[in-house]
Design an enzyme around this catalytic site. Structure first.
Site, PDB file in Angstrom:
ATOM      1  N   HIS A   1       1.960   4.654  -2.750  1.00 37.18           N
ATOM      2  CA  HIS A   1       2.163   6.097  -2.573  1.00 37.18           C
ATOM      3  C   HIS A   1       3.579   6.501  -2.982  1.00 37.18           C
ATOM      4  O   HIS A   1       3.794   7.560  -3.577  1.00 37.18           O
ATOM      5  CB  HIS A   1       1.952   6.487  -1.110  1.00 37.18           C
ATOM      6  CG  HIS A   1       0.546   6.316  -0.617  1.00 37.18           C
ATOM      7  ND1 HIS A   1      -0.541   6.855  -1.266  1.00 37.18           N
ATOM      8  CD2 HIS A   1       0.058   5.674   0.475  1.00 37.18           C
ATOM      9  CE1 HIS A   1      -1.647   6.558  -0.591  1.00 37.18           C
ATOM     10  NE2 HIS A   1      -1.309   5.828   0.460  1.00 37.18           N
TER      11      HIS A   1
ATOM     12  N   HIS B   1       0.851  -1.205   0.000  1.00 33.92           N
ATOM     13  CA  HIS B   1       0.000   0.000   0.000  1.00 33.92           C
ATOM     14  C   HIS B   1       0.880   1.246   0.000  1.00 33.92           C
ATOM     15  O   HIS B   1       0.654   2.180  -0.792  1.00 33.92           O
ATOM     16  CB  HIS B   1      -0.910  -0.014   1.230  1.00 33.92           C
ATOM     17  CG  HIS B   1      -1.718   1.232   1.413  1.00 33.92           C
ATOM     18  ND1 HIS B   1      -3.044   1.320   1.054  1.00 33.92           N
ATOM     19  CD2 HIS B   1      -1.390   2.461   1.911  1.00 33.92           C
ATOM     20  CE1 HIS B   1      -3.497   2.538   1.325  1.00 33.92           C
ATOM     21  NE2 HIS B   1      -2.502   3.240   1.851  1.00 33.92           N
ATOM     22  N   GLU B   2       1.886   1.257   0.869  1.00 32.81           N
ATOM     23  CA  GLU B   2       2.763   2.424   0.939  1.00 32.81           C
ATOM     24  C   GLU B   2       3.637   2.552  -0.315  1.00 32.81           C
ATOM     25  O   GLU B   2       3.972   3.667  -0.715  1.00 32.81           O
ATOM     26  CB  GLU B   2       3.636   2.345   2.197  1.00 32.81           C
ATOM     27  CG  GLU B   2       2.852   2.352   3.503  1.00 32.81           C
ATOM     28  CD  GLU B   2       1.891   3.534   3.623  1.00 32.81           C
ATOM     29  OE1 GLU B   2       2.189   4.609   3.061  1.00 32.81           O
ATOM     30  OE2 GLU B   2       0.847   3.387   4.281  1.00 32.81           O
TER      31      GLU B   2
END
Length: 442
Positions: free
Chosen positions: A28, A24-25
């Site tokens: 980003h 998920h990170e």
């Protein structure tokens, strides 16, 4: 052995959740670097750092509490629009919150970073960065759903019987205490037994349980000929479905529920037998519809979250049972995974497939949850970017001065309230999952 399998299931979910958070990170991190934003830290977890290594301008590390993660980008909040500083232009608690956030956002900003701050990006780039995390969870969910459906298969009813009901009872009612005085079901009266395979019904070949169910429902009160195979014998018998209340089924064969959660029923034919199930691999065409159905179900739970949490609290502090379709914490997910892994009577492939499906559901839940338009969730940052774009567009249309980047630090009071509510919700779910876990297996 059972304990080891239980621990293995819990570890599977724990590692899967950490990997999901890490990816998920990454969702980003990658667009932020592509758009030349300086990323100072990529961390998995919170609390004290237990390991880190700096590569280039970014520090990568693991923290002691693996309950989340973050990517630190310089200039998340714009400076004071009056004088360009991070000092307050007025007093007050909320102003102080915003000032402190600006200070943190600018503590790593150097003279050479003027064009590398997050707040200076165009709106569309901000949205791409903030949606990168949820999109990564969506992609993981799609891939794992594909592995589940195409590799392991989905459970589908066969035409072989798993059970034959002995007594005719109203839908949802328990079996009578005195079985000798009950009225036999048509299936029991015809001599059907578990393990029999239905071959024909009313002259039609039976190859699909759903079709057989519809034929039985449509034959209430009518004597029909049915054949079934038992071992190497084919037996033919006459059977008359009784007319009784039966649940209305949806496209997936599940009972439709009314607003109160009770099954919707209709008068239809019934003979009293149930099928076995088998894992049947599906084509790639089934993956996206399955993902869409899962997202719709998760979205329904999120939409009804306040009501669902009231039910969780009532169950946790009373003798009421937990709603099996309600929200659970990561502790609850781990417990379910442990129970699945320790079911030695279930084939290994089915257990592994269930665990894969569980992790697919976790990632789709992360996708949906992070889209909620509240800070500190990704959806809150997206909402701020959309507001910035809307007011800049309006200023351009009205030929007014560009208002500049929206100071999302002004939303911090809402952020703290939302974060506090999320912590309370998490604590309640964890407590309920310990003292009153969801019973998914009867």
């Amino acid at each position: 052995m059972t304990v080891l399998l239980f621990i293995g299931g819990v570890l599977f979910v724990a590692i899967g959740v950490v990997v999901s958070i890490a990816l998920h990170e990454v969702g980003h991190l990658v667009p932020a670097k592509l758009f030349n934003v300086r990323v100072t830290r990529y961390m998995i977890g919170f609390g004290p750092t237990i390991w880190s290594r700096k590569k280039g301008e970014t520090e990568y590390g693991l923290k002691a509490i693996p309950a989340g993660g973050y990517v630190a980008m310089i200039g998340m909040y714009p400076p004071n629009p009056v004088d360009g500083s991070v000092r307050p232009s007025s007093t007050g608690m909320f102003q102080t919150m915003a000032t402190e956030a600006r200070s943190v956002a600018h503590e790593d900003v150097g003279p050479e970073d003027g064009n590398r701050v997050f707040y200076g990006l165009p709106v569309w780039k901000k949205i791409i960065i903030m949606l990168g995390g949820p999109t990564m969870n969506l992609l993981i969910g799609i891939v794992l759903t594909g592995v589940l459906l195409m590799g392991f298969g989905s459970p589908q009813a066969t035409t072989t019987l798993s059970q034959v009901s002995a007594c005719q009872v109203a839908y949802g009612a328990p079996e009578p205490a005195d079985m000798a005085k009950c009225t036999k079901t048509p299936a029991a009266a015809a001599g059907l037994l578990p393990g029999d395979t239905i071959k024909t019904f009313d002259g039609k070949a039976v190859t699909d349980w759903a079709a057989l169910t519809e034929w039985i429902r449509a034959s209430a009160g009518k004597s029909v000929e049915m054949s079934y195979q038992r071992g190497d014998r084919t037996i033919t018998t006459a059977i008359t479905p009784v007319r009784t209340a039966r649940p209305v089924l949806d496209a997936n064969g599940n009972a439709k529920l009314d607003a109160s959660g009770k099954a919707v029923t209709v008068e239809a034919g019934f003979i009293g037998m149930g099928p076995t199930s088998a894992l049947v691999p599906e084509s790639a065409a089934a993956v996206l519809p399955a993902v869409g159905n899962s997202i719709a179900q998760i979205g329904g739970v999120v939409f009804q979250l306040p009501q669902k949490l009231v039910g969780v609290a009532q169950a946790a502090f009373s003798s009421q049972p937990r709603d099996p379709n309600g929200p659970i914490s990561v502790v609850g997910v781990g417990r379910v995974a442990g129970e699945v892994a320790s079911m030695e009577q279930v084939p290994l492939g089915a257990r592994v497939g269930t665990l894969v499906g569980l992790m697919a559901g976790v990632n789709l839940a992360l996708f949906v949850f992070n889209l909620i338009p509240l800070l500190p969730l990704d959806g809150g940052h997206v909402l701020g970017a959309l507001y910035e774009g809307a007011r800049r567009t309006l200023a351009k249309v009205l030929r007014k001065k560009d208002p500049g980047a929206f100071d999302i630090a002004k939303m911090l009071p809402v952020t703290y309230v939302a974060a506090s509510l999320l912590m309370v919700m998490g604590a309640l779910l964890i407590y309920a999952d310990i003292v009153k876990p969801v019973n998914l297996f009867g």
